[in-house]
Design a protein around this motif. Sequence first.
Motif, PDB file in Angstrom:
ATOM      1  N   GLY A   6      55.096  21.434 -20.271  1.00  0.00           N
ATOM      2  CA  GLY A   6      53.660  21.462 -20.001  1.00  0.00           C
ATOM      3  C   GLY A   6      53.170  20.555 -18.898  1.00  0.00           C
ATOM      4  N   LEU A   7      54.088  19.878 -18.216  1.00  0.00           N
ATOM      5  CA  LEU A   7      53.626  18.961 -17.176  1.00  0.00           C
ATOM      6  C   LEU A   7      53.648  19.591 -15.787  1.00  0.00           C
ATOM      7  N   ASP A   8      54.057  20.852 -15.693  1.00  0.00           N
ATOM      8  CA  ASP A   8      54.224  21.413 -14.349  1.00  0.00           C
ATOM      9  C   ASP A   8      53.344  22.634 -14.095  1.00  0.00           C
ATOM     10  N   GLY A   9      52.298  22.766 -14.865  1.00  0.00           N
ATOM     11  CA  GLY A   9      51.476  23.970 -14.710  1.00  0.00           C
ATOM     12  C   GLY A   9      50.119  23.701 -14.077  1.00  0.00           C
ATOM     13  N   ILE A  10      49.362  24.778 -13.892  1.00  0.00           N
ATOM     14  CA  ILE A  10      48.004  24.707 -13.363  1.00  0.00           C
ATOM     15  C   ILE A  10      47.093  25.381 -14.392  1.00  0.00           C
ATOM     16  N   ALA A  11      46.075  24.667 -14.834  1.00  0.00           N
ATOM     17  CA  ALA A  11      45.183  25.236 -15.840  1.00  0.00           C
ATOM     18  C   ALA A  11      43.737  25.143 -15.365  1.00  0.00           C
ATOM     19  N   VAL A  12      42.979  26.209 -15.629  1.00  0.00           N
ATOM     20  CA  VAL A  12      41.555  26.185 -15.287  1.00  0.00           C
ATOM     21  C   VAL A  12      40.822  25.523 -16.447  1.00  0.00           C
ATOM     22  N   GLN A  13      39.930  24.596 -16.133  1.00  0.00           N
ATOM     23  CA  GLN A  13      39.186  23.867 -17.141  1.00  0.00           C
ATOM     24  C   GLN A  13      37.912  24.644 -17.481  1.00  0.00           C
ATOM     25  N   PRO A  14      37.348  24.334 -18.618  1.00  0.00           N
ATOM     26  CA  PRO A  14      36.107  25.038 -19.005  1.00  0.00           C
ATOM     27  C   PRO A  14      35.006  24.925 -17.947  1.00  0.00           C
ATOM     28  N   ASP A  15      34.956  23.808 -17.263  1.00  0.00           N
ATOM     29  CA  ASP A  15      33.889  23.640 -16.262  1.00  0.00           C
ATOM     30  C   ASP A  15      34.238  24.276 -14.923  1.00  0.00           C
ATOM     31  N   GLY A  16      35.369  24.952 -14.845  1.00  0.00           N
ATOM     32  CA  GLY A  16      35.761  25.573 -13.577  1.00  0.00           C
ATOM     33  C   GLY A  16      36.660  24.686 -12.749  1.00  0.00           C
ATOM     34  N   GLY A  17      36.823  23.448 -13.163  1.00  0.00           N
ATOM     35  CA  GLY A  17      37.758  22.555 -12.481  1.00  0.00           C
ATOM     36  C   GLY A  17      39.197  22.961 -12.791  1.00  0.00           C
ATOM     37  N   THR A  63      42.481  29.447  -2.810  1.00  0.00           N
ATOM     38  CA  THR A  63      41.106  29.906  -2.640  1.00  0.00           C
ATOM     39  C   THR A  63      40.114  28.756  -2.760  1.00  0.00           C
ATOM     40  N   ASN A  64      40.293  27.938  -3.765  1.00  0.00           N
ATOM     41  CA  ASN A  64      39.258  26.952  -4.084  1.00  0.00           C
ATOM     42  C   ASN A  64      39.507  25.560  -3.507  1.00  0.00           C
ATOM     43  N   TYR A  65      40.754  25.257  -3.248  1.00  0.00           N
ATOM     44  CA  TYR A  65      41.082  23.907  -2.780  1.00  0.00           C
ATOM     45  C   TYR A  65      42.071  24.043  -1.616  1.00  0.00           C
ATOM     46  N   ARG A  66      41.619  24.740  -0.618  1.00  0.00           N
ATOM     47  CA  ARG A  66      42.520  25.158   0.462  1.00  0.00           C
ATOM     48  C   ARG A  66      43.252  23.973   1.104  1.00  0.00           C
ATOM     49  N   ALA A  67      42.529  22.885   1.324  1.00  0.00           N
ATOM     50  CA  ALA A  67      43.153  21.733   1.988  1.00  0.00           C
ATOM     51  C   ALA A  67      44.337  21.208   1.190  1.00  0.00           C
ATOM     52  N   LEU A  68      44.224  21.289  -0.122  1.00  0.00           N
ATOM     53  CA  LEU A  68      45.332  20.807  -0.958  1.00  0.00           C
ATOM     54  C   LEU A  68      46.552  21.704  -0.793  1.00  0.00           C
ATOM     55  N   ALA A  69      46.318  23.015  -0.772  1.00  0.00           N
ATOM     56  CA  ALA A  69      47.436  23.940  -0.557  1.00  0.00           C
ATOM     57  C   ALA A  69      48.065  23.699   0.812  1.00  0.00           C
ATOM     58  N   MET A 107      51.374  25.215  -3.450  1.00  0.00           N
ATOM     59  CA  MET A 107      50.898  25.856  -2.221  1.00  0.00           C
ATOM     60  C   MET A 107      50.776  27.374  -2.361  1.00  0.00           C
ATOM     61  N   ARG A 108      51.499  27.938  -3.316  1.00  0.00           N
ATOM     62  CA  ARG A 108      51.449  29.397  -3.479  1.00  0.00           C
ATOM     63  C   ARG A 108      50.396  29.841  -4.487  1.00  0.00           C
ATOM     64  N   ASP A 109      49.826  28.914  -5.216  1.00  0.00           N
ATOM     65  CA  ASP A 109      48.895  29.305  -6.282  1.00  0.00           C
ATOM     66  C   ASP A 109      47.606  29.879  -5.678  1.00  0.00           C
ATOM     67  N   ARG A 110      47.261  31.060  -6.143  1.00  0.00           N
ATOM     68  CA  ARG A 110      46.124  31.759  -5.547  1.00  0.00           C
ATOM     69  C   ARG A 110      44.817  30.990  -5.753  1.00  0.00           C
TER      70      ARG A 110
END
Lengths: 747, 294, 159
Positions: free
Chosen positions: B57-68, B88-94, B81-84
Amino acid sequence: MAAHTYNQVGKPIPRIDNASKLAGQAIFAEDLQPAGKMLHGLVLRSPHPHARIRSIDTARAEALPGVRAIVTAQDLPDRLVGRYLADERALATDTVRFVGDRVAAVAADTREVAQEALGLIDVDYEQLPAVMDAFDALEDIAPLLHPRMAEYEVVAMAAPAGGNICSLNELSRGDPEKAFAQADRVFEEVYTTGMVHQAYLEPHACLGIHNPDGSFTVHSSTQAPFQLRGMIADALAVSHNRVRLVPTEIGGGFGGKISMQDEVAALALARKSGYPVRIVMTRREDFLCGTPRAGFHIAIKTGVSNDAKLIARTLDILLDGGAYAHGGVLVSWALPNFAEGPYNIPHLRITARCVYTNKPPSSAFRAPGGPQVNFAIESEMERIAAEMGWDAVDFRRNNLMPDGHVSTSGATMDCVMAPETLDAALALSGYKTDQTRPAPNRGRGLAVGNWNVGGMASAAVVKLNDDGSATLLTGVVDLTGVHTALAQIVAEVLDLAMDQVTVKTLDTESAPHATIAAGSQVLKSMGDAALRATEHVREQLFALAVEPLDAPPSRMELHQGDVRVKGAPGRSVPVTNLLGRAMATSGPVVGQGATGNYKRMPSFGTHVADVEVDPDTGQVQLTGYWASQDVGIAVNPVAVEGQIHGAIVQGIGMTLSEEMIFHDDRLANANFLDYKIPSVLDVPPIETVLVEQPAVDGPFGAKGIGEPPIVPVPAAIANAIFHAVGVRVTSLPITPEKLRKAIRAKA
Amino acid sequence: MQDFAYHAPPTVAEAIALFAADPEGSRYLAGGTDLFLALEHGSSAVRSVIDLKAIPGLDGIAVQPDGGHRLGALLPMDDLMRDRAIRTNYRALAESAEVVGGPPIRNRATLGGNLCNASPAADTAVPLVAFMAMAVLSSASGGRAIPVVRLWEAPGRTVLRPGELMTAIELPPPLPASASTFERLTRSAMDIALLSASAVISLNDDGTCRLVTLALGAVAPTVISIPEAGEVLRDTNCDDAALARVVKAVIETVRPIDDIRASAEYRREMAGVLAKRALARAYAIAIEPAGITR
Amino acid sequence: MKHPLSLNLNGDMAENLVEARTSLLTFIRESAGLTGTKRGCEEGECGGCAVLLDGRLVDSCLILALEAQGKTVTTVEGLGDPHHLSPVQSAFAESGASQCGFCIPGMLLATTALLDREPDPDEASIREAISGNLCRCTGYTRIVKAIQLAAKLKHDGQN
């Protein structure tokens, strides 16, 4: 283009070593695993650039479990060795002269134990002032790095000149000073280049074995088996036949695997421990102890007349030779042969001084000296043309050397193909001589390069097997695909299929003498030897066929396994019959061929580079690259093109990013993180064109190609940058920071 | 390299407990791309390596209730970098993850490792500061979350307490009418950053800047944020005059060093150049009707 | 201290006792005896030691052997032997992409990883895919061509 009527020569035949290399089965030195126990060797290297060794105490290290042997200079004869000047030792006695100089060596059961043991060897150093700059080395007050230089034996080419100058060479013609006085304009500039490492992907490695009969066997990743064998034997004070050098596959060399490295240490450890000892350098060790391209300081002065003629030139070149006289001597010796550039200049003086410093010994790296000097020459051609309002291409054309030009060294330049390569590159790239920029901050640059390829002696043996297939026995190693080209030559002469020819690399005890795999000379040197050996075989077959064919040898030819009478296809005899006949009479058919040291051949190339400069940051993006090279004929065009691609990309590295940086007297970027060789993302699309005109000399008219294509690269890129943003950085590498500074200074 | 004990505990609690057994001699192992070099060249003795990759569970990406978005600390750069959603939402991070070495490195190097290595040149750290991300930390005494910008004290040194473990990064919900950019300067294509900049801009309805953040890498002992960017650009159209004021603030704020990669002088000048580029490009994307977040 | 390690190496189980500090590269080369995986820098800069770990391209010099416990590792030897080259290997041979050959195992694995994910890559993707693998001989030009050919050969082979 030359019309070929050959079956094998000129064909893009895949490398004969492909299957083993592509399946990961080629055996490089580090892959060697002798039967039985093998020890891991490591070398204790000087941490100081210049120091006197007061004492070495190995007692604590020897006591470490798992340590099998430790050697120092005490375990070796008191011998100075060198390829040009006998000025170094396999292990230091009393003085170390660069960070990395070999002091002692350890053999242990594991690499980890050997590593721990290194830390337990106590060396008492008295640090001495270090000389880290070639100009400093010339100062009267500079410490003498080799106080006994005058006593060193000159092995070849070196011309020690006192102080820290380990070699001085000057050649001239005409009277440059007088001609400068008469010139319409005189231009002066200074160009400098950094020390750059060959950065082959495989670090140096060797395996030393002390044989039961007291002789030595050493496996080494070397380009120069015979030269190295000689140096090792000299260092061990044994006759040359007592050292068998077995060359391994080489993971890139580019001139950096010619010098002696840890071979003698491995053999001394093997002798002392009784076990084979393998020493594999880390990448860091290889950066510290490799033999890089010398940094150059080039003062260039040029006199021109108003009719766009070069009248006079002086080149005063200072080379940073590093701690010992390796290839820096060769370069200073050879410089006058190529430093004229591709031009005919009536009044010329070329002075080359190679000085000792406390840096790694600089040596050969693909066209040693070539790209450095060409950077100065071709940058100046562009600058002069711009300042005089001349078309830079016409200015060059107006001054290119003619065929038959006699160089300052007295050598006659045959097969001069400079204009042809210029035309070919212009056509290939669509180069327009008007100076309009394609877009802001974009530019295009051109440079004409020259180089002299070749030539040392080689011998080869070709034996026919009883089915008529052939085996070439050679002592030269394959870096460039040259073994495939050698097989093509043998197959061509005997009219065999490629799979009927084997090229066998043998060790120094089994093969006849071979040239070094460097200097763009293998195809010419070993190629000629192989050609002659094959012709010798053919001669013997024809002699055997005289009786059955009832024809003189002059009327015979080989055709797909038969000797036949030319023009009479019905009159033929199978080679296998002749071989049977030979067994009953003259004996097995074995051909020998040899070639002596030969005249160097000039080779030319013209390169065009497109760049886009970010003027705010100084970053340079290469957007296109075109190269024409004069190759005589391409025995294997794929291999030739591969050499050109590789040379260009190494040239890109030394132009834009590569430099060994010394801080506080120490190499500060001894790794690939900070020594930046080009990745695939730094390389533009490259197009090449081969200018083929068979050379008067060389097998089937081939010229060497390994080195020449690196020569024009720095100048072509520098000229493109000048075209893009109007500034010239005169020191390599042209880093973003330097270029930004120059752009800011102009604005 | 000295040998050491190797552990691959299945839970965060066990990892923390193992670390506590020898706080001086323990190291957490995530992707290993930095740790390996430290083990080889480091001076301090490492006696225990605690591999975190067996913890689920330490290597995933989860959407939070607030959209974060919550990013596991062990998320490899290649996945990031491949996560859609991230693209889309945090382009600079990708974009910052894309330049962490080549593919073999990006398949191993983790987001948490990149942050905890505490290099001022860490690529993903710069946009995370610009996005005002939070680092989620666990220790025997419980958990806490701190702003990423407060993670570091000095090159190679974080504020994490001995044994404290970063488990996740929390990104706030993407802002409406916003865009993010990442700019980076290197000596050649495959290189660590000489310096880097990341900007996040969200717009008011009238097209002026509402919220602006700017972070810079490799211009100070740690990745830094430039609060003046937000102050100066608020309610402006990110015009040249405003940008010039930000650049001035940047140049006055940065404290770059001389090293073999570049001089402090060059880094200082380039900090202004990259800051301006990052901001101008972010504004241009945000104002564009087809902007990535609209 | 030695730990038991077991992993799937090119389809076969490889088992041995290893020290914790042993890298996957050292395990592959010295314990399993597969020397096609090359030691070029041991710093993750050159890609000579690249292998596939559960299908992902990694630098085996930066991984502890124990990290590969129970996983699947593919080295160049697992792609095809000299008598049965894989399409990717054949494409490199045909294209003249190999010179000294030292970087080639890593390049082949980078290519394999790319084509497994993206069967029809454009040139930019190809360059990106081998950007962690240095080559000093070829100037990359023919390697890029070889990968284009490999994609075609694999594609043709599947039809």
